[in-house]
Design an enzyme around this catalytic site. Sequence first.
Site, PDB file in Angstrom:
ATOM      1  N   VAL A  62     -11.244  -0.550  30.887  1.00  0.00           N
ATOM      2  CA  VAL A  62     -12.341  -1.476  30.611  1.00  0.00           C
ATOM      3  C   VAL A  62     -12.243  -2.017  29.177  1.00  0.00           C
ATOM      4  O   VAL A  62     -13.140  -2.704  28.712  1.00  0.00           O
ATOM      5  CB  VAL A  62     -13.707  -0.779  30.838  1.00  0.00           C
ATOM      6  CG1 VAL A  62     -13.891  -0.393  32.291  1.00  0.00           C
ATOM      7  CG2 VAL A  62     -13.880   0.453  29.932  1.00  0.00           C
ATOM      8  N   ASP A  63     -11.137  -1.701  28.486  1.00  0.00           N
ATOM      9  CA  ASP A  63     -11.061  -1.988  27.052  1.00  0.00           C
ATOM     10  C   ASP A  63     -10.600  -3.405  26.693  1.00  0.00           C
ATOM     11  O   ASP A  63     -10.646  -3.796  25.520  1.00  0.00           O
ATOM     12  CB  ASP A  63     -10.165  -0.947  26.348  1.00  0.00           C
ATOM     13  CG  ASP A  63      -8.755  -0.859  26.938  1.00  0.00           C
ATOM     14  OD1 ASP A  63      -8.243  -1.869  27.444  1.00  0.00           O
ATOM     15  OD2 ASP A  63      -8.159   0.245  26.880  1.00  0.00           O
ATOM     16  N   HIS A 104     -12.336  -1.847  37.257  1.00  0.00           N
ATOM     17  CA  HIS A 104     -13.479  -1.027  36.830  1.00  0.00           C
ATOM     18  C   HIS A 104     -14.375  -1.781  35.831  1.00  0.00           C
ATOM     19  O   HIS A 104     -15.191  -1.158  35.142  1.00  0.00           O
ATOM     20  CB  HIS A 104     -13.006   0.301  36.228  1.00  0.00           C
ATOM     21  CG  HIS A 104     -12.442   1.242  37.253  1.00  0.00           C
ATOM     22  ND1 HIS A 104     -11.775   2.399  36.941  1.00  0.00           N
ATOM     23  CD2 HIS A 104     -12.456   1.198  38.610  1.00  0.00           C
ATOM     24  CE1 HIS A 104     -11.393   3.024  38.052  1.00  0.00           C
ATOM     25  NE2 HIS A 104     -11.787   2.305  39.075  1.00  0.00           N
ATOM     26  N   CYS A 121     -27.558  -7.590  34.026  1.00  0.00           N
ATOM     27  CA  CYS A 121     -28.766  -6.970  34.558  1.00  0.00           C
ATOM     28  C   CYS A 121     -28.395  -6.235  35.845  1.00  0.00           C
ATOM     29  O   CYS A 121     -27.453  -6.617  36.535  1.00  0.00           O
ATOM     30  CB  CYS A 121     -29.766  -8.089  34.793  1.00  0.00           C
ATOM     31  SG  CYS A 121     -30.833  -7.867  36.187  1.00  0.00           S
ATOM     32  N   CYS A 140     -36.013 -10.458  35.565  1.00  0.00           N
ATOM     33  CA  CYS A 140     -36.572  -9.525  36.555  1.00  0.00           C
ATOM     34  C   CYS A 140     -37.172  -8.265  35.928  1.00  0.00           C
ATOM     35  O   CYS A 140     -37.817  -7.473  36.602  1.00  0.00           O
ATOM     36  CB  CYS A 140     -35.515  -9.130  37.592  1.00  0.00           C
ATOM     37  SG  CYS A 140     -34.246  -8.051  36.920  1.00  0.00           S
ATOM     38  N   GLY A 186       0.416   5.434  33.209  1.00  0.00           N
ATOM     39  CA  GLY A 186      -0.663   6.068  32.441  1.00  0.00           C
ATOM     40  C   GLY A 186      -1.925   6.331  33.227  1.00  0.00           C
ATOM     41  O   GLY A 186      -3.019   6.263  32.675  1.00  0.00           O
ATOM     42  N   THR A 187      -1.769   6.665  34.516  1.00  0.00           N
ATOM     43  CA  THR A 187      -2.961   7.045  35.291  1.00  0.00           C
ATOM     44  C   THR A 187      -2.731   8.387  35.969  1.00  0.00           C
ATOM     45  O   THR A 187      -1.625   8.661  36.445  1.00  0.00           O
ATOM     46  CB  THR A 187      -3.362   5.969  36.325  1.00  0.00           C
ATOM     47  OG1 THR A 187      -4.512   6.433  37.049  1.00  0.00           O
ATOM     48  CG2 THR A 187      -2.252   5.613  37.291  1.00  0.00           C
ATOM     49  N   SER A 188      -3.794   9.191  36.000  1.00  0.00           N
ATOM     50  CA  SER A 188      -3.671  10.533  36.595  1.00  0.00           C
ATOM     51  C   SER A 188      -3.668  10.457  38.120  1.00  0.00           C
ATOM     52  O   SER A 188      -3.315  11.422  38.792  1.00  0.00           O
ATOM     53  CB  SER A 188      -4.815  11.420  36.116  1.00  0.00           C
ATOM     54  OG  SER A 188      -6.049  10.814  36.436  1.00  0.00           O
ATOM     55  N   GLU A 229       3.290  13.030  31.858  1.00  0.00           N
ATOM     56  CA  GLU A 229       3.620  14.229  32.639  1.00  0.00           C
ATOM     57  C   GLU A 229       3.480  13.916  34.132  1.00  0.00           C
ATOM     58  O   GLU A 229       2.884  12.894  34.500  1.00  0.00           O
ATOM     59  CB  GLU A 229       2.667  15.363  32.258  1.00  0.00           C
ATOM     60  CG  GLU A 229       1.224  14.964  32.439  1.00  0.00           C
ATOM     61  CD  GLU A 229       0.245  15.989  31.886  1.00  0.00           C
ATOM     62  OE1 GLU A 229       0.615  16.752  30.989  1.00  0.00           O
ATOM     63  OE2 GLU A 229      -0.889  16.012  32.390  1.00  0.00           O
TER      64      GLU A 229
HETATM   65  P1  OAD Z   1      -7.068   9.819  33.131  1.00  0.00           P
HETATM   66  O1  OAD Z   1      -7.623  10.269  31.827  1.00  0.00           O
HETATM   67  O2  OAD Z   1      -7.522  10.481  34.354  1.00  0.00           O
HETATM   68  O3  OAD Z   1      -5.487   9.920  33.088  1.00  0.00           O
HETATM   69  C1  OAD Z   1      -4.744   9.435  31.995  1.00  0.00           C
HETATM   70  C2  OAD Z   1      -3.277   9.631  32.309  1.00  0.00           C
HETATM   71  O4  OAD Z   1      -2.518   9.053  31.263  1.00  0.00           O
HETATM   72  C3  OAD Z   1      -2.838  11.100  32.432  1.00  0.00           C
HETATM   73  O5  OAD Z   1      -2.075  11.274  33.606  1.00  0.00           O
HETATM   74  C4  OAD Z   1      -1.982  11.321  31.162  1.00  0.00           C
HETATM   75  O6  OAD Z   1      -0.901  12.213  31.399  1.00  0.00           O
HETATM   76  C5  OAD Z   1      -1.478   9.922  30.892  1.00  0.00           C
HETATM   77  N1  OAD Z   1      -1.174   9.633  29.483  1.00  0.00           N
HETATM   78  C6  OAD Z   1      -1.849  10.020  28.369  1.00  0.00           C
HETATM   79  N2  OAD Z   1      -1.279   9.489  27.265  1.00  0.00           N
HETATM   80  C7  OAD Z   1      -0.221   8.770  27.684  1.00  0.00           C
HETATM   81  C8  OAD Z   1       0.779   7.973  27.021  1.00  0.00           C
HETATM   82  N3  OAD Z   1       0.801   7.812  25.703  1.00  0.00           N
HETATM   83  N4  OAD Z   1       1.723   7.381  27.792  1.00  0.00           N
HETATM   84  C9  OAD Z   1       1.729   7.529  29.143  1.00  0.00           C
HETATM   85  N5  OAD Z   1       0.824   8.247  29.816  1.00  0.00           N
HETATM   86  C10 OAD Z   1      -0.144   8.856  29.108  1.00  0.00           C
HETATM   87  O7  OAD Z   1      -7.335   8.237  33.194  1.00  0.00           O
HETATM   88  P2  OAD Z   1      -7.294   7.259  34.450  1.00  0.00           P
HETATM   89  O8  OAD Z   1      -6.254   7.639  35.414  1.00  0.00           O
HETATM   90  O9  OAD Z   1      -7.276   5.878  33.916  1.00  0.00           O
HETATM   91  O10 OAD Z   1     -13.182   5.286  35.675  1.00  0.00           O
HETATM   92  O11 OAD Z   1      -8.721   7.527  35.073  1.00  0.00           O
HETATM   93  C11 OAD Z   1      -9.172   6.751  36.138  1.00  0.00           C
HETATM   94  C12 OAD Z   1     -10.637   6.447  36.002  1.00  0.00           C
HETATM   95  O12 OAD Z   1     -11.370   7.657  35.785  1.00  0.00           O
HETATM   96  C13 OAD Z   1     -11.001   5.614  34.808  1.00  0.00           C
HETATM   97  O13 OAD Z   1     -10.821   4.222  35.022  1.00  0.00           O
HETATM   98  C14 OAD Z   1     -12.447   5.928  34.620  1.00  0.00           C
HETATM   99  C15 OAD Z   1     -12.404   7.418  34.795  1.00  0.00           C
HETATM  100  O14 OAD Z   1     -13.591   8.001  35.228  1.00  0.00           O
HETATM  101  C16 OAD Z   1     -14.352   4.726  35.433  1.00  0.00           C
HETATM  102  O15 OAD Z   1     -14.880   4.739  34.355  1.00  0.00           O
HETATM  103  C17 OAD Z   1     -14.956   4.106  36.650  1.00  0.00           C
END
Ligand code: OAD
Length: 241
Positions: free
Chosen positions: A104-105, A120, A128, A149, A186-188, A214
């Site tokens: 969201v950044d 997201h 609102c 509203c 970069g997503t878990s 990882e």
């Molecule tokens: P997470 O915090 O769950 O996962 C971040 C991932 O990035 C992890 O797998 C880390 O290993 C990896 N990571 C960290 N630093 C890194 C780097 N320098 N290079 C590569 N990988 C790196 O974040 P998201 O998967 O984005 O939702 O989480 C999904 C959603 O959960 C978010 O959008 C947010 C949160 O609740 C909402 O706010 C709706």
Amino acid sequence: MQEKFQKIKEKFIEAKVVVVLTGAGISAESGVPTFRDAMSGLWEKFNPQELATPQAFRRNPELVWKWYKYRRDLIQKVKPNPGHYAIATLEKLSKDFLLVTQNVDGLHKEAGNKKLVEIHGNITRYRCFNNCIFMDNPKSELPIRCEKCGDWIRPDVVWFGENLPEDALDKSFKYINNCNIFFSIGTSGVVQPAASFPLMAKEKGAFLVEINLEPTLISAYTDISIYGKSGVILSELIKQL
Ligand code: OAD
């Protein structure tokens, strides 16, 4: 490593449609905290049920408002990192391209990506609860109400238990179902529906690449996984493409 880059290059050159999915990890090197990393993850320190649900906002608007203002102030001080710029270059090098970001950044836009969907939402946008009013970066330290509203103005982000924006989701599915190469960066891979996107692409025949610090839940399905900092790996990849 060199062999992996070579294979990605082959698949990228062949690809007509490229999709990139990003999560908080891509912004970590800019100084934006992730959600689930041990020690530094936001959800390691804070309870999402108290901060990131519509019920939480209605229970304690002041707390949620302040927490989002704190994150907004932090994000306004940071800059895109080499990983964001590499993805902007990837868009330029691709025949057809979509970036699907959970972040969201706004850093992808700042880095120059134009073909993107923010599934997201965006932390600088507010609206609102009933969508009467939209605004950017409200200055107020305390929550404010809609002039039309009377309901609360809230961040235009997707909270737990809420639906994703329909147009962003439709566009994502269209691209995911047709892409030839899919990058998960970069997503878990734990938050749905985004967590299913890599597998959906793979089932439709896409070549699946993961870049992460990882292994994740997605790693078992990838054609290639590269572990390390996304800024470093993506910069190297772009040099080779
Ligand atoms: P997470 O915090 O769950 O996962 C971040 C991932 O990035 C992890 O797998 C880390 O290993 C990896 N990571 C960290 N630093 C890194 C780097 N320098 N290079 C590569 N990988 C790196 O974040 P998201 O998967 O984005 O939702 O989480 C999904 C959603 O959960 C978010 O959008 C947010 C949160 O609740 C909402 O706010 C709706």
